[in-house]
Design a protein around this motif. Structure first.
Motif, PDB file in Angstrom:
ATOM      1  N   PHE A 115       0.832  -1.212   0.000  1.00 18.18           N
ATOM      2  CA  PHE A 115       0.000   0.000   0.000  1.00 18.18           C
ATOM      3  C   PHE A 115       0.866   1.263   0.000  1.00 18.18           C
ATOM      4  O   PHE A 115       0.484   2.278  -0.569  1.00 18.18           O
ATOM      5  CB  PHE A 115      -0.981  -0.003   1.176  1.00 18.18           C
ATOM      6  N   GLY A 116       2.043   1.176   0.628  1.00 16.78           N
ATOM      7  CA  GLY A 116       2.952   2.317   0.606  1.00 16.78           C
ATOM      8  C   GLY A 116       3.469   2.618  -0.790  1.00 16.78           C
ATOM      9  O   GLY A 116       3.830   3.754  -1.098  1.00 16.78           O
ATOM     10  N   SER A 117       3.487   1.597  -1.645  1.00 14.49           N
ATOM     11  CA  SER A 117       4.012   1.785  -3.003  1.00 14.49           C
ATOM     12  C   SER A 117       2.938   2.302  -3.955  1.00 14.49           C
ATOM     13  O   SER A 117       3.228   2.704  -5.075  1.00 14.49           O
ATOM     14  CB  SER A 117       4.564   0.459  -3.540  1.00 14.49           C
ATOM     15  N   VAL A 118       1.682   2.275  -3.520  1.00 19.31           N
ATOM     16  CA  VAL A 118       0.582   2.753  -4.368  1.00 19.31           C
ATOM     17  C   VAL A 118       0.420   4.252  -4.168  1.00 19.31           C
ATOM     18  O   VAL A 118       0.351   4.723  -3.033  1.00 19.31           O
ATOM     19  CB  VAL A 118      -0.749   2.030  -4.020  1.00 19.31           C
ATOM     20  N   LYS A 119       0.393   4.995  -5.276  1.00 23.38           N
ATOM     21  CA  LYS A 119       0.243   6.458  -5.174  1.00 23.38           C
ATOM     22  C   LYS A 119      -1.228   6.821  -5.150  1.00 23.38           C
ATOM     23  O   LYS A 119      -1.999   6.348  -5.966  1.00 23.38           O
ATOM     24  CB  LYS A 119       0.907   7.134  -6.379  1.00 23.38           C
ATOM     25  N   PRO A 120      -1.623   7.667  -4.196  1.00 25.60           N
ATOM     26  CA  PRO A 120      -3.014   8.131  -4.196  1.00 25.60           C
ATOM     27  C   PRO A 120      -3.297   8.935  -5.467  1.00 25.60           C
ATOM     28  O   PRO A 120      -2.423   9.669  -5.917  1.00 25.60           O
ATOM     29  CB  PRO A 120      -3.099   9.028  -2.962  1.00 25.60           C
ATOM     30  N   GLN A 121      -4.479   8.748  -6.029  1.00 26.36           N
ATOM     31  CA  GLN A 121      -4.842   9.512  -7.219  1.00 26.36           C
ATOM     32  C   GLN A 121      -5.195  10.937  -6.823  1.00 26.36           C
ATOM     33  O   GLN A 121      -5.790  11.145  -5.778  1.00 26.36           O
ATOM     34  CB  GLN A 121      -6.035   8.855  -7.920  1.00 26.36           C
ATOM     35  N   PRO A 122      -4.823  11.901  -7.646  1.00 25.37           N
ATOM     36  CA  PRO A 122      -5.087  13.293  -7.304  1.00 25.37           C
ATOM     37  C   PRO A 122      -6.592  13.589  -7.327  1.00 25.37           C
ATOM     38  O   PRO A 122      -7.330  12.912  -7.998  1.00 25.37           O
ATOM     39  CB  PRO A 122      -4.379  14.095  -8.391  1.00 25.37           C
TER      40      PRO A 122
END
Ligand code: HEC
Length: 118
Positions: free
Chosen positions: A111-118
């Motif tokens: 989950f740390g490697s997944v970037k939140p979508q803007p």
């Protein structure tokens, strides 16, 4: 005749087998060197349970907070707090209590490697 047929079958079958073999080898080579020692692939695998509630986009869904893009140590800490009832959410306690430290680290890495979508 039978031998020729057997040979043809063998040849026909081998590309698939070769592909399978390389696919496997690639997976082993893709061992991630992430921000933590957590196993990214294991985390990805385990995450399917979490994304039933948590949005992989990093958006809130009702009362369910985003969990992507966290620094792994903060993520691990939150999970341990649910596990040890320092945080009292019943849903997350049930989720966290069946996870091993290794699985929590793996989830944190993924989950740390997944970037939140803007
Ligand atoms: C049934 C729905 C549900 C499932 C499944 C679920 N969660 Fe949660 N999660 C929640 C809710 C609701 C909260 C907010 C709890 C609170 O208020 O403390 C939460 C909070 C969290 C938090 C804390 C976020 C923060 O910013 O404080 C983390 C980390 C987390 N979940 C990780 C996970 C992981 C990892 C999984 C899968 C192994 C998972 N959750 C599965 C509903 C769920």
């Amino acid at each position: 005749m039978i031998r020729a047929l057997a040979f043809a079958l063998l040849v026909a079958a081998s590309p698939a087998r070769a592909e399978e073999a390389t696919g496997h080898a690639q997976q082993q080579h893709a061992e991630p060197v992430g921000p933590s020692e957590g196993d990214l692939e294991l985390g990805r695998h385990l995450s399917s349970e979490c994304v039933a509630c948590h949005q992989i986009s990093g958006k809130w869904l009702g009362a369910v907070p985003p969990i992507v893009g966290y620094a792994p140590p903060a993520f691990v800490e939150a999970m341990l707090q649910y596990k040890t009832k320092l945080r009292t959410n019943e849903t997350m306690r049930t989720v966290a209590e069946v996870l091993s430290d290794e699985e929590i680290k793996a989830l944190a890495a993924y989950f740390g490697s997944v970037k939140p979508q803007p």
